[in-house]
Design a protein around this motif. Sequence first.
Motif, short mmCIF file in Angstrom:
data_model
loop_
_atom_site.label_atom_id
_atom_site.label_comp_id
_atom_site.label_asym_id
_atom_site.label_seq_id
_atom_site.Cartn_x
_atom_site.Cartn_y
_atom_site.Cartn_z
N SER A 280 0.83 -1.20 0.00
CA SER A 280 0.00 0.00 0.00
C SER A 280 0.87 1.26 0.00
O SER A 280 1.63 1.48 0.94
N PRO A 281 0.76 2.12 -1.04
CA PRO A 281 1.53 3.37 -1.04
C PRO A 281 1.19 4.26 0.15
O PRO A 281 2.08 4.94 0.69
N THR A 282 -0.07 4.27 0.58
CA THR A 282 -0.46 5.09 1.72
C THR A 282 0.25 4.63 2.98
O THR A 282 0.74 5.44 3.78
N GLN A 283 0.33 3.32 3.18
CA GLN A 283 1.04 2.79 4.35
C GLN A 283 2.54 3.06 4.26
O GLN A 283 3.19 3.34 5.27
N GLN A 284 3.10 2.97 3.07
CA GLN A 284 4.51 3.30 2.89
C GLN A 284 4.76 4.76 3.29
O GLN A 284 5.74 5.07 3.98
N LEU A 285 3.85 5.64 2.86
CA LEU A 285 3.98 7.07 3.19
C LEU A 285 3.85 7.30 4.69
O LEU A 285 4.65 8.02 5.29
N LEU A 286 2.82 6.71 5.30
CA LEU A 286 2.61 6.89 6.74
C LEU A 286 3.80 6.38 7.56
O LEU A 286 4.17 6.99 8.56
#
Length: 392
Positions: A280-286
Amino acid sequence: MLVYRLPTARPDETLYSVCARIRLSNTAGCDRDACRSLLGQSMSTHVDEFPVDLNHFCKVTHEDYGVPLDIIKAHCLTPYFLTLERAIGKRNENKGSLQTIRFSLAQVSNGGSVHWRICPTCVAREKTQLGVAYWHRQHQLPGSLMCALDETFLYECEIPALVRHNRFLLPDEVKTHKPPNWNTFNECREILSGLAHLNSSILVDRSIERDLDIARSTIWGALADRGLLSQQGKIDRKYFLQDLLQRYEPLEVLNCFSHDLSVSVLNRLISQLSNNSITSPTQQLLLLFHLFGSWESYQSKYQWQLAFSEANASSSRQLESPSVTEQHRKRCIEIREQFPTISRTGLARASGRSFRWLLQNDSAWLDKNFIRYQRGSNATPHKQLALEIREK
């Protein structure tokens, strides 16, 4: 469509937006015809889902916007996702060239066909200064709900599928609305601003190829600094969940974060992080924002880890290779094994370089292993012995 006028590409403008403004500046039967003219022939008839042939696009536009790689770097989201993956050390299984992979126009420009966002401040400014607003890449990034340029909350766009499929649309032509739970955005302003700036920095990052092993070490080093690893070096599931949820609790009510911050999904994140497979890109970012706060901080920690790794590798190489002293000792011992009765004078003639080095730097070892004999006690004539060694 005959392309005879090419508008100037704007900073951070998506490829979709560039194509829409080219269509606006030229004559075509319909927007589908414009897609075929700009992006190559395809069985698809949907404007937003039209496959992108960058070689064809550059040929038609006479490379006024650059070669395919220039287009990717300046107008597509692909570099952002690759940089994000590399930052956490994830290996990309897709081995194809970026220039040859044919993503859809909406995919390379906005990350998909839905959830397009605009900044009302940017739209108003561009309408006044340029006469037309355009789609920004940074507004479409996962986890970005704020404009990093204006510190303004982004609006979501209402674009029915039938309209998206048939027409090119620019930001001032679509209906927009405030995202759900708009009244809670101010409570999250600091986090949302930080995520937007982190996203913007990742998007424009032009670093050289990143060492994925060093990137992974950087992540695990940051986890250790926060006390989130057990004594065995594994992620402490309990403390990791507590730490992450405490930091991002205000975001849990926002639609674009609620799924990725659920306990069940975060438990999978721990397993994926351990296996180096976060998808998940969002989880990578977070995760990056939680551990480092900014792209500059991450880069600094990465460079430190890289320098530390290179220093260790250099030390290991020095330990593995024999020292100069050992090399000269070995040479002298080899000569003695061939000629057990050799004297120091004979050794000096047979291997003068090693003998002189040891005499100056390791005389104690030389005296111990090659005892000084009294004159006349040598059984082997020195000159003949040296000659035999050279002949061998």
